[in-house]
Design a protein around this motif. Sequence first.
Motif: not given
Length: 136
Positions: A1-8, A28-32
């Motif tokens: 799995x790869x996790x990224x910060x959600x900017x918009x 705040x938010x994440x997208x996986x």
Amino acid sequence: MKTFKLAELILYPTNQDSVEGKEMQLTEGLIINKEEDNEWVVEAVLDKEDLAIVSKLSHDGNVVIAQVRITKPENRPALFLVQVQEVNDLEEEGNVIMRGNLRREDRNDLLMTIQRLRKEGKEEGEILLCGTGLAE
């Protein structure tokens, strides 16, 4: 799995004719990227007003188009076809969890395809699972 910060995060309802989106005010938010079957999970902490909008969009499990920017606002946006899995009220704000697929189509083409599939009698879960074959 790869996790990224959600900017918009901008959500576009697919159960109406207009293609107007609503930009969510992210705390705040994440997208996986689950790295299996193009499945992604989007988790966002939103203010109460936006949480109410997401709750309304998720009514009846409708598929929603989500436009996201990952890591920083300058990055190119990506489109996802998602379905809301959970909406949680957290006193001052709320949390939403969505699951879906990365899409390569233009937003308008994607909306027209979803509407066509609904007219053909496809259920929301079937539309979401059409994956890369959606544009066919």
